[in-house]
Design an enzyme around this catalytic site. Structure first.
Site, PDB file in Angstrom:
ATOM      1  N   ASP A  17       0.838  -1.205   0.000  1.00  0.00           N
ATOM      2  CA  ASP A  17       0.000   0.000   0.000  1.00  0.00           C
ATOM      3  C   ASP A  17       0.876   1.260   0.000  1.00  0.00           C
ATOM      4  O   ASP A  17       1.967   1.260   0.574  1.00  0.00           O
ATOM      5  CB  ASP A  17      -0.909  -0.019   1.237  1.00  0.00           C
ATOM      6  CG  ASP A  17      -2.120   0.876   1.056  1.00  0.00           C
ATOM      7  OD1 ASP A  17      -2.288   1.470  -0.037  1.00  0.00           O
ATOM      8  OD2 ASP A  17      -2.904   1.000   2.006  1.00  0.00           O
ATOM      9  N   ASN A  19       1.499   3.291  -2.969  1.00  0.00           N
ATOM     10  CA  ASN A  19       2.092   3.701  -4.259  1.00  0.00           C
ATOM     11  C   ASN A  19       1.532   5.043  -4.727  1.00  0.00           C
ATOM     12  O   ASN A  19       2.268   5.905  -5.196  1.00  0.00           O
ATOM     13  CB  ASN A  19       1.783   2.668  -5.352  1.00  0.00           C
ATOM     14  CG  ASN A  19       2.435   1.337  -5.096  1.00  0.00           C
ATOM     15  OD1 ASN A  19       3.286   1.224  -4.224  1.00  0.00           O
ATOM     16  ND2 ASN A  19       2.035   0.329  -5.848  1.00  0.00           N
ATOM     17  N   ARG A  21       0.097   7.483  -2.935  1.00  0.00           N
ATOM     18  CA  ARG A  21       0.555   8.598  -2.085  1.00  0.00           C
ATOM     19  C   ARG A  21       2.021   8.930  -2.361  1.00  0.00           C
ATOM     20  O   ARG A  21       2.418  10.086  -2.379  1.00  0.00           O
ATOM     21  CB  ARG A  21       0.372   8.244  -0.597  1.00  0.00           C
ATOM     22  CG  ARG A  21      -1.025   8.555  -0.101  1.00  0.00           C
ATOM     23  CD  ARG A  21      -1.288   7.872   1.208  1.00  0.00           C
ATOM     24  NE  ARG A  21      -1.581   6.460   1.004  1.00  0.00           N
ATOM     25  CZ  ARG A  21      -1.633   5.548   1.970  1.00  0.00           C
ATOM     26  NH1 ARG A  21      -1.377   5.903   3.210  1.00  0.00           N
ATOM     27  NH2 ARG A  21      -1.930   4.298   1.697  1.00  0.00           N
ATOM     28  N   TRP A  22       2.831   7.911  -2.615  1.00  0.00           N
ATOM     29  CA  TRP A  22       4.256   8.113  -2.921  1.00  0.00           C
ATOM     30  C   TRP A  22       4.392   8.996  -4.170  1.00  0.00           C
ATOM     31  O   TRP A  22       5.198   9.931  -4.194  1.00  0.00           O
ATOM     32  CB  TRP A  22       4.910   6.749  -3.153  1.00  0.00           C
ATOM     33  CG  TRP A  22       6.392   6.764  -3.382  1.00  0.00           C
ATOM     34  CD1 TRP A  22       7.363   6.619  -2.435  1.00  0.00           C
ATOM     35  CD2 TRP A  22       7.070   6.919  -4.634  1.00  0.00           C
ATOM     36  NE1 TRP A  22       8.603   6.662  -3.019  1.00  0.00           N
ATOM     37  CE2 TRP A  22       8.459   6.845  -4.364  1.00  0.00           C
ATOM     38  CE3 TRP A  22       6.652   7.097  -5.946  1.00  0.00           C
ATOM     39  CZ2 TRP A  22       9.424   6.955  -5.366  1.00  0.00           C
ATOM     40  CZ3 TRP A  22       7.611   7.215  -6.947  1.00  0.00           C
ATOM     41  CH2 TRP A  22       8.980   7.140  -6.656  1.00  0.00           C
ATOM     42  N   ASN A  65     -10.377  -3.403  -6.619  1.00  0.00           N
ATOM     43  CA  ASN A  65      -9.613  -2.379  -7.357  1.00  0.00           C
ATOM     44  C   ASN A  65     -10.254  -1.989  -8.695  1.00  0.00           C
ATOM     45  O   ASN A  65      -9.855  -0.988  -9.302  1.00  0.00           O
ATOM     46  CB  ASN A  65      -8.159  -2.834  -7.595  1.00  0.00           C
ATOM     47  CG  ASN A  65      -7.293  -2.757  -6.349  1.00  0.00           C
ATOM     48  OD1 ASN A  65      -6.346  -3.527  -6.184  1.00  0.00           O
ATOM     49  ND2 ASN A  65      -7.590  -1.825  -5.453  1.00  0.00           N
ATOM     50  N   TRP A  66     -11.258  -2.755  -9.157  1.00  0.00           N
ATOM     51  CA  TRP A  66     -11.970  -2.372 -10.397  1.00  0.00           C
ATOM     52  C   TRP A  66     -12.676  -1.035 -10.226  1.00  0.00           C
ATOM     53  O   TRP A  66     -13.090  -0.423 -11.215  1.00  0.00           O
ATOM     54  CB  TRP A  66     -12.990  -3.441 -10.792  1.00  0.00           C
ATOM     55  CG  TRP A  66     -12.379  -4.760 -11.136  1.00  0.00           C
ATOM     56  CD1 TRP A  66     -12.315  -5.860 -10.331  1.00  0.00           C
ATOM     57  CD2 TRP A  66     -11.721  -5.137 -12.359  1.00  0.00           C
ATOM     58  NE1 TRP A  66     -11.662  -6.886 -10.968  1.00  0.00           N
ATOM     59  CE2 TRP A  66     -11.297  -6.481 -12.215  1.00  0.00           C
ATOM     60  CE3 TRP A  66     -11.453  -4.476 -13.562  1.00  0.00           C
ATOM     61  CZ2 TRP A  66     -10.620  -7.159 -13.231  1.00  0.00           C
ATOM     62  CZ3 TRP A  66     -10.774  -5.163 -14.571  1.00  0.00           C
ATOM     63  CH2 TRP A  66     -10.371  -6.480 -14.397  1.00  0.00           C
TER      64      TRP A  66
HETATM   65  C1  FPP Z   1      -1.740  -0.081  -3.590  1.00  0.00           C
HETATM   66  O1  FPP Z   1      -1.308   1.266  -3.491  1.00  0.00           O
HETATM   67  C2  FPP Z   1      -1.183  -0.692  -4.800  1.00  0.00           C
HETATM   68  C3  FPP Z   1      -1.927  -1.317  -5.757  1.00  0.00           C
HETATM   69  C4  FPP Z   1      -3.381  -1.462  -5.669  1.00  0.00           C
HETATM   70  C5  FPP Z   1      -1.311  -1.844  -6.992  1.00  0.00           C
HETATM   71  C6  FPP Z   1      -0.036  -2.573  -6.807  1.00  0.00           C
HETATM   72  C7  FPP Z   1       0.428  -3.016  -8.102  1.00  0.00           C
HETATM   73  C8  FPP Z   1       1.711  -3.021  -8.510  1.00  0.00           C
HETATM   74  C9  FPP Z   1       2.864  -2.590  -7.672  1.00  0.00           C
HETATM   75  C10 FPP Z   1       2.009  -3.449  -9.904  1.00  0.00           C
HETATM   76  C11 FPP Z   1       2.226  -4.923  -9.982  1.00  0.00           C
HETATM   77  C12 FPP Z   1       3.083  -5.169 -11.121  1.00  0.00           C
HETATM   78  C13 FPP Z   1       4.005  -6.133 -11.198  1.00  0.00           C
HETATM   79  C14 FPP Z   1       4.938  -6.116 -12.316  1.00  0.00           C
HETATM   80  C15 FPP Z   1       4.094  -7.236 -10.247  1.00  0.00           C
HETATM   81  P1  FPP Z   1      -2.392   2.410  -3.646  1.00  0.00           P
HETATM   82  O2  FPP Z   1      -2.490   2.749  -5.096  1.00  0.00           O
HETATM   83  O3  FPP Z   1      -3.676   1.993  -3.026  1.00  0.00           O
HETATM   84  O4  FPP Z   1      -1.718   3.574  -2.846  1.00  0.00           O
HETATM   85  P2  FPP Z   1      -2.475   4.770  -2.086  1.00  0.00           P
HETATM   86  O5  FPP Z   1      -3.245   4.133  -0.955  1.00  0.00           O
HETATM   87  O6  FPP Z   1      -1.339   5.615  -1.620  1.00  0.00           O
HETATM   88  O7  FPP Z   1      -3.349   5.452  -3.081  1.00  0.00           O
END
Ligand code: FPP
Length: 233
Positions: A17, A19, A21-22, A65-66
């Site tokens: 979790d 990505n 926010r990063w 996630n959809w």
């Molecule tokens: C959660 O962070 C992350 C996801 C729902 C997606 C993760 C998917 C990948 C890292 C790609 C997978 C690819 C490969 C090649 C294995 P978030 O988006 O919910 O973060 P946030 O809570 O900060 O918005």
């Protein structure tokens, strides 16, 4: 830190979790965060290989996630498909067997085919099993398993028999579950399998996760006393 407890740790499951926010913190589109998240996946596999952890599972796309924007969903799909196709990490060289859990049916054909091809091409590797949870939800998995059982003529079933109908039939239950970014919840990830898992919720955002963060998690795990419903001996 004693290394003995590593013998008791077969399977680490990770909810990656943070990505989004990063990326947002850096003024970048969310998909740049997912791309950075892939680098953290590689670092984590390397670290698990080093510490001889046999099973590592990543929650990459949930049944919920959809609900995200089409652009973000397609970005994750392209990232995954291209990554598996180009194979920059070289799964075979590292001895990584790639697997999935989750219902692949709603995915684009090219992504599905690429994933199945990678699984086949890496199936003999023995160092570590890396599983990606894709269109995975614990509740959906249980319902699909129940429907499989209903198709048989069984009148009753034990939990051990039921487990054979779950997507995770090739995996031991997770010993340690890590969810990054400071959120303290499981979000429908392997609910049945986590009945006795140790949970760890570090604040670090997933793209910043690395060997040092994994070692912190292992240290926390080493201090936990697992009783599985029994009493301390
Ligand atoms: C959660 O962070 C992350 C996801 C729902 C997606 C993760 C998917 C990948 C890292 C790609 C997978 C690819 C490969 C090649 C294995 P978030 O988006 O919910 O973060 P946030 O809570 O900060 O918005």
């Amino acid at each position: 830190m004693s290394k003995n407890y590593l013998n008791l740790l077969d399977h680490i499951a990770i909810i990656m979790d943070g990505n989004g926010r990063w990326a947002t913190k850096r003024g970048l589109p969310r998909n740049v965060g997912h791309k950075a998240g892939v680098k953290a996946i590689e670092k984590t596999i390397d670290a698990c290989l080093k510490y001889k952890i046999k099973y590592l599972t990543f929650f990459a796309f949930s049944t919920e996630n959809w609900k995200r924007d089409e652009k973000e969903i397609n970005g994750i799909f392209s990232l995954l498909r291209d990554y598996l196709h180009d194979n920059p990490y070289n799964f075979n060289e590292k001895g990584v067997s790639v697997k999935h859990i989750g219902d692949l049916n709603p995915f684009p054909e090219d992504l599905k085919n690429q994933l199945l091809k990678t699984e086949k091409e890496t199936s003999k590797n023995k160092n570590i099993t890396v599983t990606f949870a894709l269109n995975y939800g614990g509740r959906d998995e249980v319902v699909r398993a129940i429907n499989k059982v209903l198709k048989s003529d069984k009148k009753g079933i034990t939990f051990d028999e039921f487990k054979k109908n779950l997507d995770t039939k090739f995996l031991p239950d997770p010993d340690l579950v890590i969810r990054t970014s400071g959120e303290n919840r499981l979000s429908n990830f392997m609910l049945l399998q986590m009945a006795y898992s140790e949970l760890y919720f570090p604040k670090v955002l997933w793209p910043d996760f690395n060997e040092k963060e994994l070692l912190k998690a292992l240290k926390v795990f080493s201090k936990r006393e697992r009783r599985f419903g029994g009493i301390k001996k």
